[in-house]
Design an enzyme around this catalytic site. Sequence first.
Site, short mmCIF file in Angstrom:
data_model
loop_
_atom_site.label_atom_id
_atom_site.label_comp_id
_atom_site.label_asym_id
_atom_site.label_seq_id
_atom_site.Cartn_x
_atom_site.Cartn_y
_atom_site.Cartn_z
CG ASP A 37 52.83 16.83 30.94
OD1 ASP A 37 52.93 15.20 31.04
OD2 ASP A 37 51.98 17.33 31.88
CB ILE A 38 56.23 12.88 29.75
CG1 ILE A 38 57.05 11.83 28.87
CG2 ILE A 38 55.99 12.38 31.85
CD1 ILE A 38 57.95 11.08 29.65
CG ASP A 76 61.39 12.75 29.78
OD1 ASP A 76 61.66 13.49 30.04
OD2 ASP A 76 61.95 11.18 29.71
CG ASN A 103 54.79 22.50 36.37
OD1 ASN A 103 54.45 22.49 37.57
ND2 ASN A 103 53.76 22.09 36.24
CB SER A 156 59.10 21.35 46.63
OG SER A 156 58.67 20.33 47.40
CE1 TYR A 169 59.46 16.35 44.05
CE2 TYR A 169 59.09 17.02 46.30
CZ TYR A 169 59.10 17.48 45.56
OH TYR A 169 58.23 18.42 45.61
CE LYS A 173 60.50 19.74 43.09
NZ LYS A 173 60.48 19.90 41.63
CB VAL A 202 49.57 22.00 45.76
CG1 VAL A 202 48.97 22.91 44.50
CG2 VAL A 202 51.16 22.51 45.77
CB THR A 204 48.30 18.60 41.71
OG1 THR A 204 49.27 17.87 42.94
CG2 THR A 204 48.05 19.99 42.26
#
Length: 266
Positions: A37-38, A76, A103, A156, A169, A173, A202, A204
């Site tokens: 993960d960045i 990254d 993910n 998505s 986005y 996707k 979601v 998050t």
Amino acid sequence: MGQFDGQVVYITGIARGQGRNHAIRFAREGAKVIGMDIADRVADHMTYPPATGDDFAETVRLVEAAGGEILARQGDTRDLAFQQQLIADGVERFGRLDHVVANAGILTWGLTWELTEEQFTDVVDVNLVGTWKTLKAAIPAMIDAGNGGSIVIISSCAGIKAMPAQASYSASKFGLRGLAQTAAKELGPQKIRVNTVHPYAVHTAMGLEDSSAIKAFQEWGRHFPSMMDHYPVASVDDLTDAVVYLSSAAAVTGAEFQIDMGATKV
């Protein structure tokens, strides 16, 4: 006995949210985890809080507390050499690679003609090009292992039903669907399955703490409804259930698995 005893999974975007939950579940089911993960702000135009180094460290702690082994590094997805080295080191340590969960992703908001160049290119580079780099780094190791396996790409519902104020986005996707379909055809002879998951909202930080999303929903809400007012936001467990299923479903490849409360149908 766990469902993934003796197997190894590579997960991008593990610092929090869906990625963290996937890592913990795979660990509980006996898999060894390679994760990245960045864990930092990717772009100034993001309007939700980024993951942090502390989040990243907490994921490692939680995976180990669940009895799992993990090799995790901050980096990254756009850095192909970083991903290649991480996977090489993971395979050296754990002996194989069986599963990938792509993910990592980011989101920005704005009308198509009002987006800055950075808003468009950053999102496409992270979400689409970065995922291609994940596959480029991981697939050779999976083929070399000779165990078949599974790739799950988190797309998505915006990759099935394009959304207003989400040009970069949605484009990224939708692109993931094409990438997955191509890889599924190419990898069938290697007994490697490739599927996509398509969430709506979601629980998050990206899903619930984005200040721009509120404005977009107010202006463009007619495009964002679901069929389930009683269950407006999916849990991270809902998404992990789908990822685990697809990682173990021997007869499923090329599928587009929607966890969207019916949003793509209205």
